[in-house]
Design a protein around this motif. Sequence first.
Motif, PDB file in Angstrom:
ATOM      1  N   ALA A  94       0.834  -1.207   0.000  1.00 56.82           N
ATOM      2  CA  ALA A  94       0.000   0.000   0.000  1.00 56.82           C
ATOM      3  C   ALA A  94       0.870   1.258   0.000  1.00 56.82           C
ATOM      4  CB  ALA A  94      -0.935  -0.006   1.201  1.00 56.82           C
ATOM      5  N   ALA A  95       1.950   1.236   0.773  1.00 51.43           N
ATOM      6  CA  ALA A  95       2.846   2.393   0.827  1.00 51.43           C
ATOM      7  C   ALA A  95       3.531   2.616  -0.516  1.00 51.43           C
ATOM      8  CB  ALA A  95       3.883   2.199   1.931  1.00 51.43           C
ATOM      9  N   VAL A  96       3.980   1.540  -1.156  1.00 49.64           N
ATOM     10  CA  VAL A  96       4.633   1.668  -2.461  1.00 49.64           C
ATOM     11  C   VAL A  96       3.618   2.135  -3.505  1.00 49.64           C
ATOM     12  CG1 VAL A  96       5.883   0.443  -4.288  1.00 49.64           C
ATOM     13  CG2 VAL A  96       6.437   0.001  -1.903  1.00 49.64           C
ATOM     14  N   GLN A  97       2.371   1.683  -3.395  1.00 51.45           N
ATOM     15  CA  GLN A  97       1.339   2.133  -4.327  1.00 51.45           C
ATOM     16  C   GLN A  97       1.080   3.633  -4.184  1.00 51.45           C
ATOM     17  OE1 GLN A  97      -0.787   0.299  -6.845  1.00 51.45           O
ATOM     18  NE2 GLN A  97      -0.618   2.482  -7.304  1.00 51.45           N
ATOM     19  N   ARG A  98       1.020   4.123  -2.939  1.00 52.39           N
ATOM     20  CA  ARG A  98       0.833   5.567  -2.725  1.00 52.39           C
ATOM     21  C   ARG A  98       2.008   6.348  -3.301  1.00 52.39           C
ATOM     22  NH1 ARG A  98      -0.833   3.606   2.257  1.00 52.39           N
ATOM     23  NH2 ARG A  98       1.125   4.196   3.227  1.00 52.39           N
ATOM     24  N   TRP A  99       3.210   5.847  -3.082  1.00 53.22           N
ATOM     25  CA  TRP A  99       4.423   6.475  -3.606  1.00 53.22           C
ATOM     26  C   TRP A  99       4.377   6.496  -5.135  1.00 53.22           C
ATOM     27  CZ3 TRP A  99       9.935   4.405  -2.056  1.00 53.22           C
ATOM     28  CH2 TRP A  99      10.907   5.336  -2.454  1.00 53.22           C
ATOM     29  N   ALA A 100       3.981   5.380  -5.739  1.00 54.26           N
ATOM     30  CA  ALA A 100       3.871   5.311  -7.195  1.00 54.26           C
ATOM     31  C   ALA A 100       2.858   6.331  -7.703  1.00 54.26           C
ATOM     32  CB  ALA A 100       3.462   3.899  -7.624  1.00 54.26           C
ATOM     33  N   ASP A 101       1.733   6.447  -7.012  1.00 51.91           N
ATOM     34  CA  ASP A 101       0.714   7.420  -7.406  1.00 51.91           C
ATOM     35  C   ASP A 101       1.271   8.840  -7.364  1.00 51.91           C
ATOM     36  OD1 ASP A 101      -1.063   5.309  -7.673  1.00 51.91           O
ATOM     37  OD2 ASP A 101      -2.065   5.679  -5.747  1.00 51.91           O
ATOM     38  N   GLU A 102       2.037   9.147  -6.314  1.00 53.42           N
ATOM     39  CA  GLU A 102       2.645  10.480  -6.188  1.00 53.42           C
ATOM     40  C   GLU A 102       3.640  10.754  -7.314  1.00 53.42           C
ATOM     41  OE1 GLU A 102       4.461  10.585  -2.334  1.00 53.42           O
ATOM     42  OE2 GLU A 102       2.528  10.422  -1.295  1.00 53.42           O
ATOM     43  N   ASP A 103       4.356   9.723  -7.734  1.00 59.52           N
ATOM     44  CA  ASP A 103       5.371   9.858  -8.782  1.00 59.52           C
ATOM     45  C   ASP A 103       4.799   9.636 -10.181  1.00 59.52           C
ATOM     46  OD1 ASP A 103       7.185  10.330  -6.789  1.00 59.52           O
ATOM     47  OD2 ASP A 103       8.287   8.443  -7.006  1.00 59.52           O
ATOM     48  N   LEU A 104       3.477   9.441 -10.262  1.00 54.74           N
ATOM     49  CA  LEU A 104       2.789   9.197 -11.535  1.00 54.74           C
ATOM     50  C   LEU A 104       3.365   7.989 -12.270  1.00 54.74           C
ATOM     51  CD1 LEU A 104       2.439  12.886 -12.730  1.00 54.74           C
ATOM     52  CD2 LEU A 104       0.752  11.506 -11.490  1.00 54.74           C
ATOM     53  N   ARG A 105       3.611   6.915 -11.513  1.00 53.46           N
ATOM     54  CA  ARG A 105       4.098   5.655 -12.071  1.00 53.46           C
ATOM     55  C   ARG A 105       3.093   4.551 -11.736  1.00 53.46           C
ATOM     56  NH1 ARG A 105       9.260   7.127  -9.664  1.00 53.46           N
ATOM     57  NH2 ARG A 105      10.684   7.729 -11.295  1.00 53.46           N
ATOM     58  N   SER A 106       3.151   3.485 -12.503  1.00 49.57           N
ATOM     59  CA  SER A 106       2.392   2.287 -12.137  1.00 49.57           C
ATOM     60  C   SER A 106       3.096   1.630 -10.949  1.00 49.57           C
ATOM     61  CB  SER A 106       2.352   1.306 -13.310  1.00 49.57           C
ATOM     62  OG  SER A 106       3.648   0.797 -13.574  1.00 49.57           O
ATOM     63  N   LEU A 107       2.383   0.756 -10.266  1.00 51.02           N
ATOM     64  CA  LEU A 107       2.995   0.024  -9.159  1.00 51.02           C
ATOM     65  C   LEU A 107       4.184  -0.775  -9.659  1.00 51.02           C
ATOM     66  CD1 LEU A 107       3.041  -0.892  -6.227  1.00 51.02           C
ATOM     67  CD2 LEU A 107       1.343  -2.643  -6.836  1.00 51.02           C
ATOM     68  N   ASN A 108       4.014  -1.464 -10.781  1.00 48.39           N
ATOM     69  CA  ASN A 108       5.099  -2.238 -11.358  1.00 48.39           C
ATOM     70  C   ASN A 108       6.292  -1.341 -11.706  1.00 48.39           C
ATOM     71  OD1 ASN A 108       5.872  -4.965 -12.569  1.00 48.39           O
ATOM     72  ND2 ASN A 108       6.302  -3.539 -14.241  1.00 48.39           N
ATOM     73  N   GLY A 109       6.013  -0.197 -12.319  1.00 48.12           N
ATOM     74  CA  GLY A 109       7.076   0.745 -12.672  1.00 48.12           C
ATOM     75  C   GLY A 109       7.815   1.260 -11.449  1.00 48.12           C
ATOM     76  N   GLN A 110       7.075   1.501 -10.368  1.00 50.82           N
ATOM     77  CA  GLN A 110       7.702   1.995  -9.134  1.00 50.82           C
ATOM     78  C   GLN A 110       8.608   0.933  -8.521  1.00 50.82           C
ATOM     79  OE1 GLN A 110       7.477   5.052  -8.305  1.00 50.82           O
ATOM     80  NE2 GLN A 110       8.205   5.175  -6.225  1.00 50.82           N
ATOM     81  N   ILE A 111       8.137  -0.311  -8.499  1.00 51.16           N
ATOM     82  CA  ILE A 111       8.956  -1.395  -7.945  1.00 51.16           C
ATOM     83  C   ILE A 111      10.230  -1.551  -8.769  1.00 51.16           C
ATOM     84  CG2 ILE A 111       9.068  -3.894  -7.590  1.00 51.16           C
ATOM     85  CD1 ILE A 111       6.045  -3.712  -6.812  1.00 51.16           C
ATOM     86  N   GLU A 112      10.116  -1.515 -10.105  1.00 46.73           N
ATOM     87  CA  GLU A 112      11.302  -1.626 -10.949  1.00 46.73           C
ATOM     88  C   GLU A 112      12.239  -0.438 -10.722  1.00 46.73           C
ATOM     89  OE1 GLU A 112      12.701  -2.373 -15.546  1.00 46.73           O
ATOM     90  OE2 GLU A 112      10.566  -2.485 -15.046  1.00 46.73           O
ATOM     91  N   PHE A 113      11.685   0.763 -10.595  1.00 42.40           N
ATOM     92  CA  PHE A 113      12.481   1.962 -10.320  1.00 42.40           C
ATOM     93  C   PHE A 113      13.274   1.792  -9.019  1.00 42.40           C
ATOM     94  CE2 PHE A 113      12.682   6.085  -8.096  1.00 42.40           C
ATOM     95  CZ  PHE A 113      13.467   6.804  -8.988  1.00 42.40           C
ATOM     96  N   LEU A 114      12.602   1.318  -7.970  1.00 43.81           N
ATOM     97  CA  LEU A 114      13.264   1.135  -6.679  1.00 43.81           C
ATOM     98  C   LEU A 114      14.346   0.060  -6.739  1.00 43.81           C
ATOM     99  CD1 LEU A 114      10.108   1.372  -4.407  1.00 43.81           C
ATOM    100  CD2 LEU A 114      11.920   3.085  -4.668  1.00 43.81           C
ATOM    101  N   LEU A 115      14.075  -1.011  -7.459  1.00 44.86           N
ATOM    102  CA  LEU A 115      15.078  -2.060  -7.600  1.00 44.86           C
ATOM    103  C   LEU A 115      16.293  -1.559  -8.374  1.00 44.86           C
ATOM    104  CD1 LEU A 115      12.798  -5.133  -8.330  1.00 44.86           C
ATOM    105  CD2 LEU A 115      14.194  -4.746  -6.290  1.00 44.86           C
ATOM    106  N   ARG A 116      16.047  -0.793  -9.435  1.00 48.95           N
ATOM    107  CA  ARG A 116      17.164  -0.230 -10.205  1.00 48.95           C
ATOM    108  C   ARG A 116      18.003   0.721  -9.349  1.00 48.95           C
ATOM    109  NH1 ARG A 116      17.241  -0.789 -15.723  1.00 48.95           N
ATOM    110  NH2 ARG A 116      15.481  -1.927 -16.585  1.00 48.95           N
ATOM    111  N   GLN A 117      17.338   1.540  -8.523  1.00 49.64           N
ATOM    112  CA  GLN A 117      18.072   2.446  -7.617  1.00 49.64           C
ATOM    113  C   GLN A 117      18.935   1.649  -6.645  1.00 49.64           C
ATOM    114  OE1 GLN A 117      15.189   4.969  -5.606  1.00 49.64           O
ATOM    115  NE2 GLN A 117      15.951   6.711  -6.755  1.00 49.64           N
TER     116      GLN A 117
END
Length: 62
Positions: free
Chosen positions: A16-39
């Motif tokens: 839920a926290a990652v989903q809220r973060w993704a929403d704030e960053d205008l990313r999909s949940l999947n895109g946010q998880i990939e972004f975080l893993l790449r970082q």
Amino acid sequence: MPRKAFLLRIDESVLAAVQRWADEDLRSLNGQIEFLLRQALQRRGVKLKEKEDDKTDGIEDK
């Protein structure tokens, strides 16, 4: 870039926290998880292969 699907088991509150973060960053949940893993990989000094070279797992040895 080819994508590989996999099942991720994750605590509901973390998801839920990652989903809220993704929403704030205008990313999909999947895109946010990939972004975080790449970082995280970048912080560890792992270099990803170039997109054209993406025939294996996409990670080069250090």
